[in-house]
Scaffold this motif. Structure first.
Motif, PDB file in Angstrom:
ATOM      1  N   GLY A 375      49.693  17.332  -0.992  1.00 40.45           N
ATOM      2  CA  GLY A 375      48.523  16.602  -0.508  1.00 40.45           C
ATOM      3  C   GLY A 375      48.815  15.828   0.751  1.00 40.45           C
ATOM      4  O   GLY A 375      49.896  15.919   1.340  1.00 40.45           O
ATOM      5  N   ASP A 377      48.313  11.827   2.538  1.00 41.52           N
ATOM      6  CA  ASP A 377      47.949  10.424   2.318  1.00 41.52           C
ATOM      7  C   ASP A 377      46.587  10.122   2.943  1.00 41.52           C
ATOM      8  O   ASP A 377      46.195  10.722   3.951  1.00 41.52           O
ATOM      9  CB  ASP A 377      49.005   9.507   2.938  1.00 41.52           C
ATOM     10  CG  ASP A 377      50.343   9.622   2.205  1.00 41.52           C
ATOM     11  OD1 ASP A 377      50.334  10.040   1.028  1.00 41.52           O
ATOM     12  OD2 ASP A 377      51.376   9.320   2.834  1.00 41.52           O
ATOM     13  N   ARG A 378      45.904   9.143   2.335  1.00 37.96           N
ATOM     14  CA  ARG A 378      44.568   8.791   2.817  1.00 37.96           C
ATOM     15  C   ARG A 378      44.584   8.376   4.285  1.00 37.96           C
ATOM     16  O   ARG A 378      43.692   8.724   5.052  1.00 37.96           O
ATOM     17  CB  ARG A 378      43.996   7.667   1.949  1.00 37.96           C
ATOM     18  CG  ARG A 378      42.561   7.268   2.310  1.00 37.96           C
ATOM     19  CD  ARG A 378      42.107   6.136   1.419  1.00 37.96           C
ATOM     20  NE  ARG A 378      42.121   6.539   0.024  1.00 37.96           N
ATOM     21  CZ  ARG A 378      41.131   7.160  -0.589  1.00 37.96           C
ATOM     22  NH1 ARG A 378      40.024   7.456   0.095  1.00 37.96           N
ATOM     23  NH2 ARG A 378      41.221   7.487  -1.865  1.00 37.96           N
ATOM     24  N   ARG A 381      44.771  11.514   6.759  1.00 29.13           N
ATOM     25  CA  ARG A 381      43.830  12.630   6.680  1.00 29.13           C
ATOM     26  C   ARG A 381      43.043  12.826   7.971  1.00 29.13           C
ATOM     27  O   ARG A 381      42.739  13.954   8.359  1.00 29.13           O
ATOM     28  CB  ARG A 381      42.862  12.418   5.508  1.00 29.13           C
ATOM     29  CG  ARG A 381      43.552  12.575   4.155  1.00 29.13           C
ATOM     30  CD  ARG A 381      42.642  12.193   3.010  1.00 29.13           C
ATOM     31  NE  ARG A 381      43.385  12.226   1.737  1.00 29.13           N
ATOM     32  CZ  ARG A 381      42.917  11.739   0.583  1.00 29.13           C
ATOM     33  NH1 ARG A 381      41.706  11.183   0.560  1.00 29.13           N
ATOM     34  NH2 ARG A 381      43.646  11.798  -0.505  1.00 29.13           N
ATOM     35  N   GLU A 419      39.923  15.140   0.705  1.00 29.98           N
ATOM     36  CA  GLU A 419      40.059  14.280  -0.466  1.00 29.98           C
ATOM     37  C   GLU A 419      41.261  14.730  -1.293  1.00 29.98           C
ATOM     38  O   GLU A 419      41.934  15.714  -0.969  1.00 29.98           O
ATOM     39  CB  GLU A 419      38.775  14.315  -1.315  1.00 29.98           C
ATOM     40  CG  GLU A 419      37.512  13.897  -0.556  1.00 29.98           C
ATOM     41  CD  GLU A 419      36.260  14.120  -1.378  1.00 29.98           C
ATOM     42  OE1 GLU A 419      36.391  14.484  -2.566  1.00 29.98           O
ATOM     43  OE2 GLU A 419      35.162  13.962  -0.818  1.00 29.98           O
ATOM     44  N   GLN A 420      41.473  13.997  -2.375  1.00 35.21           N
ATOM     45  CA  GLN A 420      42.526  14.364  -3.321  1.00 35.21           C
ATOM     46  C   GLN A 420      41.980  15.409  -4.293  1.00 35.21           C
ATOM     47  O   GLN A 420      40.937  15.213  -4.909  1.00 35.21           O
ATOM     48  CB  GLN A 420      43.005  13.130  -4.104  1.00 35.21           C
ATOM     49  CG  GLN A 420      44.155  13.364  -5.058  1.00 35.21           C
ATOM     50  CD  GLN A 420      45.481  13.527  -4.321  1.00 35.21           C
ATOM     51  OE1 GLN A 420      45.637  13.038  -3.219  1.00 35.21           O
ATOM     52  NE2 GLN A 420      46.417  14.236  -4.932  1.00 35.21           N
ATOM     53  N   LEU A 426      45.611  18.809  -1.664  1.00 33.70           N
ATOM     54  CA  LEU A 426      44.514  18.464  -0.753  1.00 33.70           C
ATOM     55  C   LEU A 426      43.252  19.225  -1.151  1.00 33.70           C
ATOM     56  O   LEU A 426      43.306  20.409  -1.471  1.00 33.70           O
ATOM     57  CB  LEU A 426      44.900  18.820   0.690  1.00 33.70           C
ATOM     58  CG  LEU A 426      43.847  18.511   1.769  1.00 33.70           C
ATOM     59  CD1 LEU A 426      43.631  17.010   1.890  1.00 33.70           C
ATOM     60  CD2 LEU A 426      44.253  19.123   3.098  1.00 33.70           C
TER      61      LEU A 426
END
Length: 437
Positions: A375, A377-378, A381, A419-420, A426
């Motif tokens: 994924g 990280d916020r 992104r 988003e997660q 991801l």
């Protein structure tokens, strides 16, 4: 701008009303003239009867009342006469009202009579036994005038109803005549969504030139787009070999070049390589470059998944989740590029699973691509959507995938979010409107 039907109705209604009302009033006037002419003949016969009732006596002319119609003796009966010789005789029906003796022939207008009656008067000048005689006969014309007015009102009302009916019929005929245009509009919508490649020319003769020109214009646009895309692909392939030669020469000259110059040249070559990657990726993911062809998930997705499975054997599962019985109303090449970049990016980072799901409704296409990788990280992104920016330099590629996706989504007026994913990696969510903004 007002509709054609409203403009036609606004013109037709006053025209019909004026025409019909003029016809009605003209018909009433003509009937009134005919009725007066007929009654004039009757009044002339009455004067002849009164003239015959004049009898010669020892003291001159006198009127024999026994030879006169009884209606002349009933007060205000509507039938009146005045006979003027050396003496004057009036009908009993006049009672104490005076009837004018205006002259010879039918009077041009109606004369006032007793009790508000309107009289049609005929006067004639004669000679009886050598003596001049003037006879005037009158008939109450008011009942006929009342009937004429009533008939005029009823006929006018009927004319209004006929006008409204004519307008309704005209609107119905107009809508029926415009049905071919609505069919052309529907076919244009189907053309835009990829369900057809040209408009049907089975239309009324008046619309055939328009439909033929639209088909001709569409064919020209298709040909121009095809040539442009083929030229872009050909240019990418033509530049790939010279670019590789330049890179090889630059590597050979690297020891003899200053560090700043070498870095600048490598950066420029990398930018050129990025642009070529995008062009060549189009050719790899969409071999059929027909602009009119729409994306068919039933046939295009399995081929795309098979290509990615051969490129990423370490990812055993690429799951498809969505209805495959309906074509997407978007260009096939654009969708292959968009989904190819998303799935390619997901396969690079996935550990074992990649999921592609979609939902198509009347307004939007919603697409989700998820993986079970590490994924993003916020905070990072938004950075990965920048062209050429990569968070991990160890993974092959130039960081163009999500930037290309972002550009395509923006071109279609859609939205893109990161988003997660439930799988842990991801989740890329895309929402495209069926109608371009």
């Amino acid at each position: 701008m007002s509709s054609i039907s409203r403009r036609l109705a606004a013109t037709l209604v006053p025209l019909l009303l004026c025409s019909v009302l003029l016809i009605v009033q003209g018909s009433v006037w003509l009937y009134d003239r005919a009725q007066r002419n007929y009654l004039t003949l009757l009044l002339q016969r009455e004067t002849d009867s009164l003239l015959a009732a004049l009898t010669v006596g020892p003291d001159g002319l006198f009127l024999d009342l026994d030879k006169i119609d009884p209606d002349y003796r009933r007060p205000y009966s509507g039938r009146y006469f005045v006979v003027q010789g050396r003496e004057k005789w009036r009908s009993r029906s006049l009672w104490d009202h005076r009837l004018p003796l205006p002259g010879d022939g039918l009077q041009s207008g109606l004369l006032p009579g007793p009790q508000g009656q309107e009289l049609l008067v005929w006067s004639g000048e004669y000679r009886k036994a050598g003596e001049p005689v003037t006879i005037s006969v009158a008939l109450d014309y008011q009942p006929l005038m009342t009937e004429f007015r009533r008939a005029s009102i009823w006929i006018s009302a009927l004319a209004v109803l006929v006008t409204l009916l004519a307008v309704l019929i005209q609107q119905w005929l107009l809508r029926r005549s415009l049905l071919p245009l609505r069919r052309v509009q529907q076919e244009l919508a189907e053309w835009r969504s990829g369900e057809r490649l040209h408009l049907s020319e089975q239309v009324p003769q008046e619309l055939q030139p328009l439909v033929a020109e639209i088909n001709h214009l569409g064919a020209q646009i298709e040909a121009l787009l095809l040539r442009a895309r083929n030229s872009a692909g050909d240019l990418g392939h033509a530049l790939k070999t010279p670019l590789a030669v330049i890179e090889s020469r630059l590597d050979a000259l690297a020891p003899s070049l200053p560090g700043e110059q070498l870095t600048e040249l490598q950066a420029q070559l990398q930018a050129m390589r990025n642009q070529l990657e995008r062009t060549l990726q189009r050719a790899r993911l969409a071999t059929d470059q027909s602009r009119a062809q729409r994306f068919d998930p039933a046939t295009d997705l399995p081929a795309l998944v098979q290509t990615l499975a051969s490129l990423y054997p370490a990812v055993p599962e690429i799951r498809l989740d969505g209805a495959s019985d309906t074509r997407w109303p978007f260009d096939r090449e654009d969708m292959l590029e968009l989904l190819g970049n998303l799935l390619d990016n997901a396969c690079k980072w996935a550990r074992a699973r990649v999921r592609l799901s979609w939902r198509l409704d009347a307004q939007h296409l919603c697409v989700e691509v998820a993986d079970d990788g590490p994924g993003i990280d916020r905070d990072a992104r938004d950075q990965v959507l920048s062209r050429g920016l990569r968070l991990d330099q160890q993974t092959p590629g130039h960081g163009l995938g999500l930037a290309i996706v972002r550009d395509l989504v923006a071109a279609y007026g859609g939205t893109l979010s990161l988003e997660q994913a439930p799988e842990g990696g991801l989740l890329v969510s895309i929402r495209l409107p069926r109608e371009r903004r």
